[in-house]
Design a protein around this motif. Structure first.
Motif, mmCIF file in Angstrom:
data_model
loop_
_atom_site.group_PDB
_atom_site.id
_atom_site.type_symbol
_atom_site.label_atom_id
_atom_site.label_comp_id
_atom_site.label_asym_id
_atom_site.label_seq_id
_atom_site.Cartn_x
_atom_site.Cartn_y
_atom_site.Cartn_z
ATOM 1 N N ILE A 59 62.711 2.045 76.157
ATOM 2 C CA ILE A 59 63.151 2.412 74.808
ATOM 3 C C ILE A 59 62.041 2.155 73.792
ATOM 4 C CG2 ILE A 59 64.693 1.704 72.921
ATOM 5 C CD1 ILE A 59 66.871 1.277 75.076
ATOM 6 N N ASN A 60 61.427 0.987 73.876
ATOM 7 C CA ASN A 60 60.369 0.642 72.919
ATOM 8 C C ASN A 60 59.201 1.615 72.989
ATOM 9 O OD1 ASN A 60 61.781 -1.562 71.966
ATOM 10 N ND2 ASN A 60 60.746 -3.034 73.285
ATOM 11 N N THR A 61 58.820 1.997 74.200
ATOM 12 C CA THR A 61 57.709 2.937 74.361
ATOM 13 C C THR A 61 58.066 4.300 73.782
ATOM 14 O OG1 THR A 61 56.949 1.798 76.348
ATOM 15 C CG2 THR A 61 56.190 4.052 76.040
ATOM 16 N N GLU A 62 59.279 4.757 74.050
ATOM 17 C CA GLU A 62 59.709 6.049 73.512
ATOM 18 C C GLU A 62 59.770 6.011 71.988
ATOM 19 O OE1 GLU A 62 62.958 8.277 75.386
ATOM 20 O OE2 GLU A 62 62.939 6.809 76.998
ATOM 21 N N LEU A 63 60.302 4.933 71.433
ATOM 22 C CA LEU A 63 60.414 4.821 69.982
ATOM 23 C C LEU A 63 59.038 4.842 69.323
ATOM 24 C CD1 LEU A 63 63.280 2.199 69.527
ATOM 25 C CD2 LEU A 63 63.293 4.583 68.757
ATOM 26 N N SER A 64 58.103 4.135 69.923
ATOM 27 C CA SER A 64 56.775 4.098 69.333
ATOM 28 C C SER A 64 56.142 5.482 69.300
ATOM 29 C CB SER A 64 55.937 3.089 70.111
ATOM 30 O OG SER A 64 54.798 3.593 70.610
ATOM 31 N N GLY A 65 56.313 6.276 70.345
ATOM 32 C CA GLY A 65 55.785 7.633 70.366
ATOM 33 C C GLY A 65 56.491 8.551 69.388
ATOM 34 N N LEU A 66 57.800 8.406 69.279
ATOM 35 C CA LEU A 66 58.565 9.248 68.351
ATOM 36 C C LEU A 66 58.199 8.963 66.898
ATOM 37 C CD1 LEU A 66 62.033 9.083 70.127
ATOM 38 C CD2 LEU A 66 60.729 11.183 69.705
ATOM 39 N N SER A 67 57.980 7.699 66.569
ATOM 40 C CA SER A 67 57.595 7.355 65.201
ATOM 41 C C SER A 67 56.246 7.959 64.851
ATOM 42 C CB SER A 67 57.551 5.836 65.027
ATOM 43 O OG SER A 67 58.846 5.293 65.089
ATOM 44 N N LEU A 68 55.310 7.895 65.779
ATOM 45 C CA LEU A 68 54.005 8.502 65.543
ATOM 46 C C LEU A 68 54.136 10.014 65.354
ATOM 47 C CD1 LEU A 68 51.778 6.578 68.091
ATOM 48 C CD2 LEU A 68 51.552 6.552 65.611
ATOM 49 N N LYS A 69 54.952 10.646 66.180
ATOM 50 C CA LYS A 69 55.141 12.093 66.079
ATOM 51 C C LYS A 69 55.776 12.463 64.745
ATOM 52 C CE LYS A 69 55.276 16.373 67.444
ATOM 53 N NZ LYS A 69 54.023 17.174 67.308
ATOM 54 N N PHE A 70 56.760 11.691 64.309
ATOM 55 C CA PHE A 70 57.405 11.940 63.018
ATOM 56 C C PHE A 70 56.354 11.927 61.904
ATOM 57 C CE2 PHE A 70 59.547 10.970 59.112
ATOM 58 C CZ PHE A 70 60.820 11.503 59.221
ATOM 59 N N GLY A 71 55.513 10.904 61.909
ATOM 60 C CA GLY A 71 54.505 10.785 60.865
ATOM 61 C C GLY A 71 53.467 11.883 60.925
ATOM 62 N N GLU A 72 53.086 12.274 62.126
ATOM 63 C CA GLU A 72 52.113 13.350 62.287
ATOM 64 C C GLU A 72 52.682 14.659 61.743
ATOM 65 O OE1 GLU A 72 51.304 14.884 66.300
ATOM 66 O OE2 GLU A 72 49.196 14.496 65.875
ATOM 67 N N ASN A 73 53.943 14.932 62.054
ATOM 68 C CA ASN A 73 54.595 16.142 61.541
ATOM 69 C C ASN A 73 54.633 16.141 60.019
ATOM 70 O OD1 ASN A 73 55.091 17.004 64.142
ATOM 71 N ND2 ASN A 73 57.230 16.367 64.167
ATOM 72 N N LEU A 74 54.980 14.996 59.451
ATOM 73 C CA LEU A 74 55.100 14.911 57.997
ATOM 74 C C LEU A 74 53.747 15.094 57.323
ATOM 75 C CD1 LEU A 74 56.677 14.424 55.434
ATOM 76 C CD2 LEU A 74 56.549 11.963 55.864
ATOM 77 N N LEU A 75 52.710 14.524 57.890
ATOM 78 C CA LEU A 75 51.374 14.687 57.328
ATOM 79 C C LEU A 75 50.989 16.160 57.300
ATOM 80 C CD1 LEU A 75 48.935 12.951 56.301
ATOM 81 C CD2 LEU A 75 47.982 13.216 58.584
ATOM 82 N N ALA A 76 51.275 16.864 58.385
ATOM 83 C CA ALA A 76 50.957 18.296 58.446
ATOM 84 C C ALA A 76 51.772 19.084 57.434
ATOM 85 C CB ALA A 76 51.215 18.825 59.855
ATOM 86 N N GLU A 77 53.053 18.769 57.311
ATOM 87 C CA GLU A 77 53.927 19.488 56.376
ATOM 88 C C GLU A 77 53.501 19.248 54.928
ATOM 89 O OE1 GLU A 77 57.668 21.126 57.274
ATOM 90 O OE2 GLU A 77 55.789 21.817 58.149
#
Length: 706
Positions: free
Chosen positions: A187-205
């Motif tokens: 769970i912790n590993t998945e959460l860490s990747g999802l948080s990074l992806k969320f931020g990357e998407n937002l930066l692009a948007e």
């Protein structure tokens, strides 16, 4: 070990992601992380650090800290504070060194290569932390020291750090079965990747996928010359020479929403802002939110909590989600009433002007500015010339000198990570070194939105008691200079600078022998040191010193200060309302009985309908760009800014009631609060300073909500 927690946290705050490394065989290359830094004050040699240095240094840092942990476990002597807690606390020096550079730069000066590195580092550091915090033999030793802590002759600091580490292990799953520990690690590993992806998407948007291009000069009606000039410069930079470009960066967006007469364009720009991450494209964040909420709920259940909010808030001053809901509703109800009254008054302006439409969310700034002028004869364009960026910097330095005797000396000889970043040596009144502070003011590609305080090195002590001073940083996204006009700030931006500077002072003053507890405070305490500084920014006595017209040098006139003071409660229905709405949305996500969110938009609407949010404004952060809770450290904790506002109102009154804004006795006591903030529970630390617990009423009165 606080260093390791910092690694994970700072990668989460980075809000962006990453990929492969170059030159994997770093042992044969000149990697600056493997050398002692001989720069002044030991600041990072930014000019030497390359992207390919990070991954090898992180991997080596993980190996070194794991060897340190293995040595603690292998020690056959009875567990003691010194051979267990202290050794663990001071472990991970190299890992801390690398993360102290990478995390801040991945937020303030990122690129695709840095984002690639973050994607590679994130699971490594997450797994490394889990391997330590779920190490059964290590936990046995920590537990042994914890259980006999009252018989070991430990001082108060040693007792606290022992108790904090024990609680960290329990909250990290040390008491779980081996099977459940494996589930938690996944769970912790998945959460860490999802948080990074969320931020990357937002930066692009935010920085790449939207810009409002204007080629008809008539569409600029209502905008001031400096705003138009900056838009022309932004157009030139983006290959639209001869046109005008407005972006989703707030220094570009807000003036347009406030003053542009073209309503259709205001709607287009604001829609671009509030639809970030919700456009059904490759940067859409809805699926990431669904996964994050479900995984967080599973984590809380594994650890024995009713909800993820229960898990988070148990560590805070508030203690329970129910206490937070109760607190927020005390703010929401008067704020909503005030906002409804403002809607009536703004609609009246729309009607008087002969328009046939109802106020919408993209109209709020425009008609609110008209209402401000109508009520207070106050025009923000009249105020800005007194708040150049240089004046605002003079203001924070003036307050720091008069409160604490500090001196900030600009050092052009120190390495910086970007040509716009400034470095300051911070000296005590006697000339001794307190630390170093970097300041980075303007928006650019590769910098996330908002404003924040971070650090390249935490204030700490070596095992033999040598003090290691803080190397801090504050990062903003303020209006840029245009032509001969310097960066002119709104008063909100001035307050933001004072706010982040307050965080920086907290970091500089932090003084504790153990990394885990030095400066470590509950999330709902952490904004007190920052928000109290905003009070000095607004005081007439202080404003007369730093607010000077950028052309004439004349101090801000008394009548303008009076207008600012009188308008202090203006628009608080909206300001408080949009914040509380977002805080309640955050809590609703993290207390949901069914964590399988079928539709993010439907969930968000139901949450807002439940509290009666009016259509004329939206929560400060809609779900798909709510980076504080999905890519930062504020999940189930966005409420903390206003919780701390109650504290800062009461704390500032400690100065006001003496008749001296810089009362040396009160300043010394408040500095002690900042320095020793991690030495006890948050409310105890506050009561030690103030002599009593605060109440919400003074804050409600201050904001005109009572």
């Amino acid at each position: 070990m606080k260093k390791l927690l910092f690694v994970i946290f700072v990668l989460g705050l980075a809000l962006v992601s990453c990929q492969s490394q170059k030159k994997e065989n770093s042992t044969t290359m000149e990697n600056p992380f493997f050398k002692e830094w001989t720069t002044p004050f030991g600041v990072p040699p930014f000019d030497e650090i390359k992207v390919e240095h990070y991954v090898p240094a992180v991997k080596e840092g993980i190996q070194q800290q794991q060897a340190e942990i293995d040595a603690i476990v292998a020690n056959t002597a009875d567990p003691t504070f010194k051979n267990t807690i202290l050794e663990m606390d001071k472990s991970g020096e190299l890992l801390s060194k690398v993360s102290g550079v990478f995390g801040p730069l991945n937020s303030a000066n990122t690129n695709e290569e840095m984002q690639a590195v973050a994607r590679e580092i994130s699971p490594l550091t997450t797994q490394h932390r889990d391997n330590i915090m779920m190490n059964p033999e290590l936990f046995k030793k920590v537990k042994a020291v914890y259980e006999k802590r009252n018989d070991l002759g430990l001082d108060a600091e040693q007792l606290r750090v022992t108790e904090k580490y024990y609680k960290d292990f329990v909250r990290s799953g040390a008491n779980l079965s081996a099977e459940d520990q494996e589930k938690l690690k996944k769970i912790n590993t998945e959460l860490s990747g999802l948080s990074l992806k969320f931020g990357e998407n937002l930066l692009a948007e935010t920085n790449k996928n939207f810009k409002l291009v204007i080629d008809n000069e008539a569409d600029l009606a209502g905008l001031s010359g400096d705003v138009i000039a900056r838009a022309a410069e932004d157009a030139k930079k983006s290959g639209e020479d001869g046109k005008w470009v407005f972006t989703l960066a707030k220094p570009s967006m807000i003036p347009f929403l406030q003053y542009a007469e073209n309503r259709d364009l205001r709607e287009k720009l604001y829609s671009g802002y509030f639809m970030r991450g919700d456009n059904g494209n490759e940067n859409d964040n809805k699926e990431a939110i669904q996964k994050i909420i479900k995984l967080r709920d599973e984590k809380a259940e594994l650890l024995g909590f009713d909800s993820y909010a229960d898990y988070v808030i148990d560590n805070n001053m508030a203690k329970t989600p129910e206490a937070v809901y109760d607190f927020l509703m005390k703010l929401w109800e008067p704020a909503l009433d005030m906002a409804k009254q403002d809607v009536k008054e703004m609609q009246a302006i729309i009607d008087r002007e002969g328009n046939d439409f109802k106020l919408a969310s993209w109209d709020w700034w425009y008609y609110n500015e008209k209402l401000r002028k109508e009520k207070f004869n106050l025009d923000e364009a009249e105020i800005k010339p007194y708040f150049s960026l240089q004046n605002a910097k003079d203001g924070i330095f003036y307050v720091a000198k008069n409160l604490y005797g500090l001196k900030f000396i600009k050092r052009d000889d120190l390495p910086t990570y970007h040509e716009e970043a400034e470095a300051y040596e911070v000296q005590e009144a006697d000339g001794s070194l307190l630390g170093v502070l970097y300041m980075d003011f303007h928006p650019r590609d590769g910098k996330r939105v908002g404003a924040w305080s971070t650090g390249f090195r935490q204030a700490s002590y070596t095992k033999d008691g040598k003090r290691i001073p803080r190397i801090g940083s504050i990062v903003m996204n303020f209006t840029r200079p245009a032509g001969d006009t310097p960066a002119l700030l709104s008063f909100d931006e001035v307050s933001t600078l004072f706010h982040e500077f307050g965080h920086a002072l907290h970091g500089l003053f932090t003084d504790g022998p153990y990394d885990r507890t030095a400066g470590s405070v509950p999330r709902d305490f952490v904004e007190l040191p920052s928000q109290i500084m905003e009070n000095w920014a607004a005081e007439p006595e202080v404003m007369k010193v730093y607010a000077k017209h950028y052309q004439t040098g004349e101090p801000i006139p008394d009548e303008l200060i009076e207008k600012l003071q009188k308008s202090g409660t203006f628009n608080q229905g909206f300001i408080t309302g949009e914040y509380v709405a977002a805080s309640l949305l955050d809590l609703d996500y993290h207390t949901a009985e069914n964590a399988n969110i079928a539709d993010v938009r439907v969930f968000e609407k139901a949450s807002m309908d439940k509290i009666g949010l009016i259509a004329e404004f939206i929560p400060r952060y809609r779900s798909t760009y709510f980076s504080h809770i999905f890519a930062g450290g504020y999940s189930a904790g966005y409420y903390v800014y206003y919780w701390a506002a109650v504290l800062d109102t009461d704390a500032f009154y400690a100065f006001k009631e003496t008749g001296d804004l810089f009362n040396p006795e009160v300043a010394a006591k408040f500095r002690e609060l900042l320095a020793k903030s991690g030495s006890d529970e948050g409310m105890k630390v506050y009561v030690n300073f103030r002599g009593k617990e605060p109440s919400i009423e003074p804050y409600l009165k201050k904001k005109g909500l009572m």
